[in-house]
Motif scaffolding. Structure first.
Motif, short mmCIF file in Angstrom:
data_model
loop_
_atom_site.label_atom_id
_atom_site.label_comp_id
_atom_site.label_asym_id
_atom_site.label_seq_id
_atom_site.Cartn_x
_atom_site.Cartn_y
_atom_site.Cartn_z
N GLU A 5 32.55 52.56 112.36
CA GLU A 5 33.54 52.42 111.31
C GLU A 5 34.25 53.75 111.08
N SER A 6 35.53 53.69 110.84
CA SER A 6 36.30 54.91 110.56
C SER A 6 37.50 54.57 109.69
N GLY A 7 38.15 55.62 109.18
CA GLY A 7 39.36 55.44 108.42
C GLY A 7 39.20 55.59 106.92
N GLY A 8 37.98 55.79 106.48
CA GLY A 8 37.77 55.97 105.05
C GLY A 8 38.30 57.30 104.57
N GLY A 9 38.26 57.48 103.26
CA GLY A 9 38.73 58.73 102.68
C GLY A 9 38.82 58.61 101.18
N MET A 10 39.47 59.60 100.59
CA MET A 10 39.65 59.62 99.15
C MET A 10 41.13 59.41 98.84
N VAL A 11 41.41 58.42 98.00
CA VAL A 11 42.79 58.12 97.63
C VAL A 11 42.86 57.91 96.12
N HIS A 12 44.07 57.98 95.60
CA HIS A 12 44.28 57.67 94.19
C HIS A 12 44.47 56.18 93.99
N VAL A 13 44.34 55.75 92.77
CA VAL A 13 44.58 54.34 92.45
C VAL A 13 45.96 53.93 92.95
N GLY A 14 46.01 52.78 93.58
CA GLY A 14 47.26 52.29 94.13
C GLY A 14 47.52 52.70 95.56
N GLY A 15 46.69 53.57 96.09
CA GLY A 15 46.86 54.03 97.45
C GLY A 15 46.39 53.02 98.48
N SER A 16 46.53 53.41 99.75
CA SER A 16 46.17 52.54 100.86
C SER A 16 45.31 53.27 101.89
N LEU A 17 44.50 52.51 102.56
CA LEU A 17 43.72 53.01 103.68
C LEU A 17 43.63 51.90 104.72
#
Length: 119
Positions: A5-17
């Protein structure tokens, strides 16, 4: 035989991954693939599932309309596009194979990818 699995991260509310689940050592196209997540202190929760051949999909009510699962059997990969992310989407996301829908959680396939949504 494993899934990565890959592609995770830290985003703000409303963001996309966009998460990816890549198979190694077996042909992913023979299986339904499910995405699951585990928030701190909670059990694994089914997020979405896609069938092996005809592309049938299922989604948890909490992600309907925001997440989209897809697969590219030629690349031996399943994706999870996550839009309009919310803090409650935070957790470690895993993928796992199943014979067919519904997808059933099984552990030991991959290390997962961390998704953190900050408000």
């Amino acid at each position: 035989v494993q899934l990565v699995e890959s592609g995770g991260g830290m985003v703000h509310v409303g963001g996309s991954l966009r998460l990816s689940c890549a198979a190694s050592g077996f042909t992913l196209g023979y299986y339904a693939i499910g995405w699951f997540r585990q928030a701190p202190g909670k059990e694994h929760e089914g997020v979405s599932c896609i069938s092996s051949r005809d592309g049938r999909t299922t989604y948890a009510d909490s992600v309907k309309g925001r997440f989209t699962i897809s697969r590219d059997n030629a690349k031996n990969t399943v994706y999870l596009q996550m839009n309009s992310l919310k803090p409650e989407d935070t957790g470690v996301y895993y993928c796992a194979p199943s014979p067919d829908l519904p997808c059933i959680w099984s552990h030991g396939w991959g290390q997962g990818t961390q998704v953190t949504v900050s408000s």
